[in-house]
Design a protein around this motif. Structure first.
Motif, PDB file in Angstrom:
ATOM      1  N   LEU A  73      -8.985  -7.087  -0.323  1.00 39.17           N
ATOM      2  CA  LEU A  73      -9.817  -6.342   0.615  1.00 39.17           C
ATOM      3  C   LEU A  73      -9.146  -6.244   1.975  1.00 39.17           C
ATOM      4  O   LEU A  73      -9.142  -5.185   2.605  1.00 39.17           O
ATOM      5  CB  LEU A  73     -11.188  -7.005   0.737  1.00 39.17           C
ATOM      6  CG  LEU A  73     -12.183  -6.333   1.667  1.00 39.17           C
ATOM      7  CD1 LEU A  73     -12.523  -4.938   1.154  1.00 39.17           C
ATOM      8  CD2 LEU A  73     -13.434  -7.166   1.804  1.00 39.17           C
ATOM      9  N   ARG A  74      -8.561  -7.324   2.406  1.00 43.52           N
ATOM     10  CA  ARG A  74      -7.885  -7.327   3.702  1.00 43.52           C
ATOM     11  C   ARG A  74      -6.687  -6.370   3.695  1.00 43.52           C
ATOM     12  O   ARG A  74      -6.454  -5.648   4.654  1.00 43.52           O
ATOM     13  CB  ARG A  74      -7.445  -8.742   4.044  1.00 43.52           C
ATOM     14  CG  ARG A  74      -6.956  -8.888   5.436  1.00 43.52           C
ATOM     15  CD  ARG A  74      -6.746 -10.322   5.787  1.00 43.52           C
ATOM     16  NE  ARG A  74      -6.425 -10.407   7.197  1.00 43.52           N
ATOM     17  CZ  ARG A  74      -6.469 -11.486   7.897  1.00 43.52           C
ATOM     18  NH1 ARG A  74      -6.837 -12.606   7.326  1.00 43.52           N
ATOM     19  NH2 ARG A  74      -6.148 -11.485   9.157  1.00 43.52           N
ATOM     20  N   ALA A  75      -5.917  -6.329   2.601  1.00 44.78           N
ATOM     21  CA  ALA A  75      -4.783  -5.411   2.487  1.00 44.78           C
ATOM     22  C   ALA A  75      -5.261  -3.963   2.491  1.00 44.78           C
ATOM     23  O   ALA A  75      -4.649  -3.091   3.136  1.00 44.78           O
ATOM     24  CB  ALA A  75      -3.990  -5.715   1.228  1.00 44.78           C
ATOM     25  N   ASP A  76      -6.373  -3.679   1.784  1.00 39.29           N
ATOM     26  CA  ASP A  76      -6.916  -2.316   1.762  1.00 39.29           C
ATOM     27  C   ASP A  76      -7.371  -1.879   3.146  1.00 39.29           C
ATOM     28  O   ASP A  76      -7.101  -0.748   3.565  1.00 39.29           O
ATOM     29  CB  ASP A  76      -8.085  -2.218   0.779  1.00 39.29           C
ATOM     30  CG  ASP A  76      -7.642  -2.294  -0.673  1.00 39.29           C
ATOM     31  OD1 ASP A  76      -6.429  -2.129  -0.928  1.00 39.29           O
ATOM     32  OD2 ASP A  76      -8.510  -2.536  -1.539  1.00 39.29           O
ATOM     33  N   VAL A  77      -8.035  -2.760   3.851  1.00 38.95           N
ATOM     34  CA  VAL A  77      -8.497  -2.428   5.201  1.00 38.95           C
ATOM     35  C   VAL A  77      -7.304  -2.198   6.119  1.00 38.95           C
ATOM     36  O   VAL A  77      -7.303  -1.274   6.945  1.00 38.95           O
ATOM     37  CB  VAL A  77      -9.428  -3.534   5.740  1.00 38.95           C
ATOM     38  CG1 VAL A  77      -9.697  -3.358   7.219  1.00 38.95           C
ATOM     39  CG2 VAL A  77     -10.735  -3.532   4.962  1.00 38.95           C
ATOM     40  N   ALA A  78      -6.266  -3.006   5.988  1.00 38.08           N
ATOM     41  CA  ALA A  78      -5.075  -2.826   6.820  1.00 38.08           C
ATOM     42  C   ALA A  78      -4.400  -1.494   6.523  1.00 38.08           C
ATOM     43  O   ALA A  78      -3.952  -0.793   7.444  1.00 38.08           O
ATOM     44  CB  ALA A  78      -4.106  -3.980   6.603  1.00 38.08           C
ATOM     45  N   SER A  79      -4.326  -1.104   5.243  1.00 37.07           N
ATOM     46  CA  SER A  79      -3.690   0.177   4.910  1.00 37.07           C
ATOM     47  C   SER A  79      -4.519   1.357   5.413  1.00 37.07           C
ATOM     48  O   SER A  79      -3.964   2.341   5.903  1.00 37.07           O
ATOM     49  CB  SER A  79      -3.456   0.284   3.404  1.00 37.07           C
ATOM     50  OG  SER A  79      -4.682   0.361   2.714  1.00 37.07           O
ATOM     51  N   VAL A  80      -5.832   1.266   5.318  1.00 34.52           N
ATOM     52  CA  VAL A  80      -6.686   2.329   5.855  1.00 34.52           C
ATOM     53  C   VAL A  80      -6.531   2.416   7.371  1.00 34.52           C
ATOM     54  O   VAL A  80      -6.450   3.509   7.937  1.00 34.52           O
ATOM     55  CB  VAL A  80      -8.167   2.103   5.464  1.00 34.52           C
ATOM     56  CG1 VAL A  80      -9.093   3.026   6.233  1.00 34.52           C
ATOM     57  CG2 VAL A  80      -8.347   2.302   3.968  1.00 34.52           C
ATOM     58  N   HIS A  81      -6.434   1.274   8.013  1.00 32.47           N
ATOM     59  CA  HIS A  81      -6.234   1.245   9.458  1.00 32.47           C
ATOM     60  C   HIS A  81      -4.913   1.922   9.835  1.00 32.47           C
ATOM     61  O   HIS A  81      -4.856   2.704  10.779  1.00 32.47           O
ATOM     62  CB  HIS A  81      -6.267  -0.199   9.965  1.00 32.47           C
ATOM     63  CG  HIS A  81      -6.076  -0.337  11.428  1.00 32.47           C
ATOM     64  ND1 HIS A  81      -6.984   0.138  12.339  1.00 32.47           N
ATOM     65  CD2 HIS A  81      -5.059  -0.884  12.150  1.00 32.47           C
ATOM     66  CE1 HIS A  81      -6.549  -0.110  13.560  1.00 32.47           C
ATOM     67  NE2 HIS A  81      -5.371  -0.730  13.465  1.00 32.47           N
ATOM     68  N   GLU A  82      -3.853   1.645   9.091  1.00 32.83           N
ATOM     69  CA  GLU A  82      -2.552   2.269   9.359  1.00 32.83           C
ATOM     70  C   GLU A  82      -2.612   3.775   9.127  1.00 32.83           C
ATOM     71  O   GLU A  82      -2.056   4.551   9.907  1.00 32.83           O
ATOM     72  CB  GLU A  82      -1.465   1.632   8.489  1.00 32.83           C
ATOM     73  CG  GLU A  82      -1.104   0.234   8.899  1.00 32.83           C
ATOM     74  CD  GLU A  82      -0.560   0.167  10.318  1.00 32.83           C
ATOM     75  OE1 GLU A  82       0.214   1.060  10.721  1.00 32.83           O
ATOM     76  OE2 GLU A  82      -0.931  -0.785  11.032  1.00 32.83           O
ATOM     77  N   GLU A  83      -3.286   4.205   8.050  1.00 33.68           N
ATOM     78  CA  GLU A  83      -3.415   5.637   7.781  1.00 33.68           C
ATOM     79  C   GLU A  83      -4.191   6.335   8.886  1.00 33.68           C
ATOM     80  O   GLU A  83      -3.834   7.443   9.293  1.00 33.68           O
ATOM     81  CB  GLU A  83      -4.085   5.867   6.437  1.00 33.68           C
ATOM     82  CG  GLU A  83      -3.217   5.507   5.243  1.00 33.68           C
ATOM     83  CD  GLU A  83      -3.934   5.695   3.924  1.00 33.68           C
ATOM     84  OE1 GLU A  83      -5.022   6.307   3.899  1.00 33.68           O
ATOM     85  OE2 GLU A  83      -3.403   5.219   2.900  1.00 33.68           O
ATOM     86  N   LEU A  84      -5.239   5.699   9.383  1.00 31.72           N
ATOM     87  CA  LEU A  84      -6.006   6.290  10.477  1.00 31.72           C
ATOM     88  C   LEU A  84      -5.176   6.381  11.751  1.00 31.72           C
ATOM     89  O   LEU A  84      -5.278   7.353  12.501  1.00 31.72           O
ATOM     90  CB  LEU A  84      -7.287   5.496  10.721  1.00 31.72           C
ATOM     91  CG  LEU A  84      -8.365   5.633   9.658  1.00 31.72           C
ATOM     92  CD1 LEU A  84      -9.525   4.703   9.960  1.00 31.72           C
ATOM     93  CD2 LEU A  84      -8.846   7.063   9.551  1.00 31.72           C
ATOM     94  N   LYS A  85      -4.344   5.381  11.999  1.00 34.33           N
ATOM     95  CA  LYS A  85      -3.461   5.455  13.166  1.00 34.33           C
ATOM     96  C   LYS A  85      -2.455   6.593  13.009  1.00 34.33           C
ATOM     97  O   LYS A  85      -2.165   7.307  13.964  1.00 34.33           O
ATOM     98  CB  LYS A  85      -2.727   4.124  13.376  1.00 34.33           C
ATOM     99  CG  LYS A  85      -3.562   3.095  14.065  1.00 34.33           C
ATOM    100  CD  LYS A  85      -2.832   1.896  14.630  1.00 34.33           C
ATOM    101  CE  LYS A  85      -1.539   1.520  14.035  1.00 34.33           C
ATOM    102  NZ  LYS A  85      -1.017   0.232  14.518  1.00 34.33           N
ATOM    103  N   ASP A  86      -1.933   6.796  11.778  1.00 28.76           N
ATOM    104  CA  ASP A  86      -1.000   7.890  11.533  1.00 28.76           C
ATOM    105  C   ASP A  86      -1.668   9.239  11.764  1.00 28.76           C
ATOM    106  O   ASP A  86      -1.068  10.154  12.341  1.00 28.76           O
ATOM    107  CB  ASP A  86      -0.443   7.816  10.109  1.00 28.76           C
ATOM    108  CG  ASP A  86       0.456   6.614   9.889  1.00 28.76           C
ATOM    109  OD1 ASP A  86       0.911   6.017  10.897  1.00 28.76           O
ATOM    110  OD2 ASP A  86       0.697   6.257   8.713  1.00 28.76           O
ATOM    111  N   VAL A  87      -2.906   9.373  11.309  1.00 27.44           N
ATOM    112  CA  VAL A  87      -3.641  10.624  11.517  1.00 27.44           C
ATOM    113  C   VAL A  87      -3.889  10.850  13.004  1.00 27.44           C
ATOM    114  O   VAL A  87      -3.740  11.965  13.504  1.00 27.44           O
ATOM    115  CB  VAL A  87      -4.969  10.601  10.726  1.00 27.44           C
ATOM    116  CG1 VAL A  87      -5.869  11.750  11.129  1.00 27.44           C
ATOM    117  CG2 VAL A  87      -4.695  10.640   9.238  1.00 27.44           C
ATOM    118  N   ALA A  88      -4.232   9.797  13.709  1.00 29.01           N
ATOM    119  CA  ALA A  88      -4.499   9.934  15.140  1.00 29.01           C
ATOM    120  C   ALA A  88      -3.251  10.332  15.906  1.00 29.01           C
ATOM    121  O   ALA A  88      -3.316  11.121  16.853  1.00 29.01           O
ATOM    122  CB  ALA A  88      -5.062   8.629  15.694  1.00 29.01           C
TER     123      ALA A  88
END
Length: 138
Positions: A93-108
């Motif tokens: 779960l922690r790895a999934d949240v970290a990857s979603v966080h990175e993807e959101l930063k890339d989109v931003a």
């Protein structure tokens, strides 16, 4: 205790207490404070007696059933054995949240605020926003 009350509400409560108890209000307050002191003393005596009976140091917050079992009945190996099955789920779960966080930063970072319509670019259309597939995360 009074974090959610403003000064008007506290004043209204004091006025209500004065109307209900009248001249006896100081006696009622002192009785209430005496009762709180007695309850604290009883809780302290109970934890002291329980500590003495069990032969270990017990604090008042240790009397919660989960904390009590964890601290006084389970060994470190038992606690590790209980946590082990859930640790993998937590790590995933922690790895999934970290990857979603990175993807959101890339989109931003892909969306440039200067390229929005009506800005200095003369009304150019905004850059296309990459779509993130959430099917992979499930």
């Amino acid at each position: 205790m009074f974090d959610n009350l403003n000064w008007w509400e506290i004043g209204a409560l004091l006025l209500l207490a004065l109307l209900i108890f009248g001249d006896r209000l100081p006696a009622v307050i002192s009785d209430g404070l005496r009762m709180v002191r007695n309850l604290r003393r009883m809780a302290t005596n109970a934890t002291t007696d329980l500590s003495r009976e069990l032969g270990t140091d017990i604090q008042l917050q240790d009397l919660h059933p989960k904390a009590f079992v964890r601290k006084h009945l389970l060994s470190e190996e038992d606690e590790a054995a209980i946590r082990k099955p859930l640790q993998g789920v937590y790590d995933n779960l922690r790895a999934d949240v970290a990857s979603v966080h990175e993807e959101l930063k890339d989109v931003a970072t892909a969306v440039d605020p200067a390229s929005r319509p009506g800005k200095a670019t003369g009304g150019a259309s905004p850059a296309p926003v990459p779509r993130v597939s959430y099917d992979d995360a499930t």
